[in-house]
Scaffold this active site. Structure first.
Site, PDB file in Angstrom:
ATOM      1  N   GLY A 155       0.519  -0.973  -2.405  1.00  0.00           N
ATOM      2  CA  GLY A 155       1.643  -1.862  -2.098  1.00  0.00           C
ATOM      3  C   GLY A 155       2.712  -1.188  -1.245  1.00  0.00           C
ATOM      4  O   GLY A 155       3.688  -1.808  -0.842  1.00  0.00           O
TER       5      GLY A 155
ATOM      6  N   ASP B 230      -3.271  -2.281  -1.630  1.00  0.00           N
ATOM      7  CA  ASP B 230      -3.744  -1.222  -2.521  1.00  0.00           C
ATOM      8  C   ASP B 230      -2.547  -0.750  -3.349  1.00  0.00           C
ATOM      9  O   ASP B 230      -2.210  -1.367  -4.355  1.00  0.00           O
ATOM     10  CB  ASP B 230      -4.357  -0.118  -1.643  1.00  0.00           C
ATOM     11  CG  ASP B 230      -5.022   0.974  -2.427  1.00  0.00           C
ATOM     12  OD1 ASP B 230      -6.251   1.010  -2.462  1.00  0.00           O
ATOM     13  OD2 ASP B 230      -4.311   1.822  -2.986  1.00  0.00           O
TER      14      ASP B 230
ATOM     15  N   LEU C  88       3.346  -2.758   2.287  1.00  0.00           N
ATOM     16  CA  LEU C  88       4.122  -4.002   2.235  1.00  0.00           C
ATOM     17  C   LEU C  88       5.571  -3.727   1.865  1.00  0.00           C
ATOM     18  O   LEU C  88       6.484  -4.340   2.414  1.00  0.00           O
ATOM     19  CB  LEU C  88       3.489  -4.977   1.243  1.00  0.00           C
ATOM     20  CG  LEU C  88       2.243  -5.675   1.774  1.00  0.00           C
ATOM     21  CD1 LEU C  88       1.621  -6.545   0.701  1.00  0.00           C
ATOM     22  CD2 LEU C  88       2.575  -6.525   3.000  1.00  0.00           C
TER      23      LEU C  88
HETATM   24  P1  5GP Z   1      -1.267   0.272   0.552  1.00  0.00           P
HETATM   25  O1  5GP Z   1      -0.082   0.626   1.374  1.00  0.00           O
HETATM   26  O2  5GP Z   1      -1.123  -1.040  -0.176  1.00  0.00           O
HETATM   27  O3  5GP Z   1      -1.666   1.393  -0.371  1.00  0.00           O
HETATM   28  O4  5GP Z   1      -2.490   0.155   1.542  1.00  0.00           O
HETATM   29  C1  5GP Z   1      -2.659  -0.953   2.353  1.00  0.00           C
HETATM   30  C2  5GP Z   1      -3.492  -0.617   3.559  1.00  0.00           C
HETATM   31  O5  5GP Z   1      -4.458   0.368   3.232  1.00  0.00           O
HETATM   32  C3  5GP Z   1      -4.301  -1.827   4.004  1.00  0.00           C
HETATM   33  O6  5GP Z   1      -3.615  -2.542   5.005  1.00  0.00           O
HETATM   34  C4  5GP Z   1      -5.543  -1.191   4.559  1.00  0.00           C
HETATM   35  O7  5GP Z   1      -5.339  -0.808   5.907  1.00  0.00           O
HETATM   36  C5  5GP Z   1      -5.710   0.056   3.739  1.00  0.00           C
HETATM   37  N1  5GP Z   1      -6.628  -0.147   2.616  1.00  0.00           N
HETATM   38  C6  5GP Z   1      -6.328  -0.255   1.298  1.00  0.00           C
HETATM   39  N2  5GP Z   1      -7.435  -0.412   0.559  1.00  0.00           N
HETATM   40  C7  5GP Z   1      -8.470  -0.437   1.430  1.00  0.00           C
HETATM   41  C8  5GP Z   1      -9.892  -0.608   1.292  1.00  0.00           C
HETATM   42  O8  5GP Z   1     -10.476  -0.760   0.200  1.00  0.00           O
HETATM   43  N3  5GP Z   1     -10.615  -0.583   2.452  1.00  0.00           N
HETATM   44  C9  5GP Z   1     -10.052  -0.414   3.675  1.00  0.00           C
HETATM   45  N4  5GP Z   1     -10.863  -0.419   4.718  1.00  0.00           N
HETATM   46  N5  5GP Z   1      -8.728  -0.261   3.848  1.00  0.00           N
HETATM   47  C10 5GP Z   1      -7.945  -0.286   2.725  1.00  0.00           C
END
Ligand code: 5GP
Length: 187
Positions: free
Chosen positions: A113, A111, A116
């Protein structure tokens, strides 16, 4: 009581409609595995599964990988109980020795990032031979951190999805297809 259209499901207190089918997921996983097998021919791989969301993707992916694989797990928590990023990422549980290894991070969905970015920073300090990132889904429109995803199944719009390891409020991970939130129960 309103009758729900048959292709809608309720997960906890929200409605979801079909988004990516089980066979489309199978194809995506197969294509990623083919590329990985080619890229890592003659090498060994440590698959680092990000819990909890990466569990189903990783378990299907590793069964299609033909080079020698070891599996490690780490936990990254950032979404709390809802649909929005909490702003902080907590990483813990990585106990295996990954120094000198080709580490492949396996993430369900990228989402912002931030997860990561934090994980790569953490792993870089553990002296791996290489780090690559595999994600089943990515939402490029909302990436905040410039992050290179080496293998991605599909880029999607910034909508909230559930299923195939991904949860809403702790529910829905066991669904074998991916569903997207839809607020109008009648459409
Ligand atoms: P980021 O750190 O990239 O913002 O978020 C990554 C983490 O957020 C993913 O591993 C996941 O756990 C959660 N996440 C992001 N988008 C979604 C989504 O659309 N649905 C769900 N269930 N989890 C999401």
């Amino acid at each position: 009581m309103k009758k729900l259209p048959e292709d809608r499901i309720r997960v906890h207190d929200r409605m979801f409609r079909p988004y990516i089918s089980q066979s489309e997921i199978d194809d995506m996983v197969g294509q990623i595995a083919t590329r990985i097998n080619k890229a890592y021919a003659g090498e060994e791989l440590t698959v680092l599964v990000i819990l909890k969301g990466g569990i189903l993707f990783a378990s299907d992916l590793v069964r299609k990988i033909t080079v020698p694989v070891s599996i490690e797990f780490t936990r990254a928590s950032s979404y709390g109980d809802g649909m929005t990023h909490s702003g902080t990422t907590r990483i813990d549980g990585l106990t295996g020795d990954i120094s000198g290894r080709n580490v492949m991070i396996v993430e369900d969905i990228v989402d912002s990032g931030t997860t990561l970015r934090e994980l790569v920073k953490h792993i870089s300090g553990l002296a791996p031979k290489s780090i690559t990132i595999t994600a089943l889904l990515s939402k490029p429109d909302v990436h905040k951190d410039s992050i290179t995803i080496d293998y991605v199944g599909r880029e999607i719009a910034p909508d909230f999805v559930v299923g195939y390891g991904m949860d809403y409020a702790g529910y829905g991970r066991q669904l074998d297809a991916i569903w997207v939130v839809c607020d109008d129960e009648t459409t």
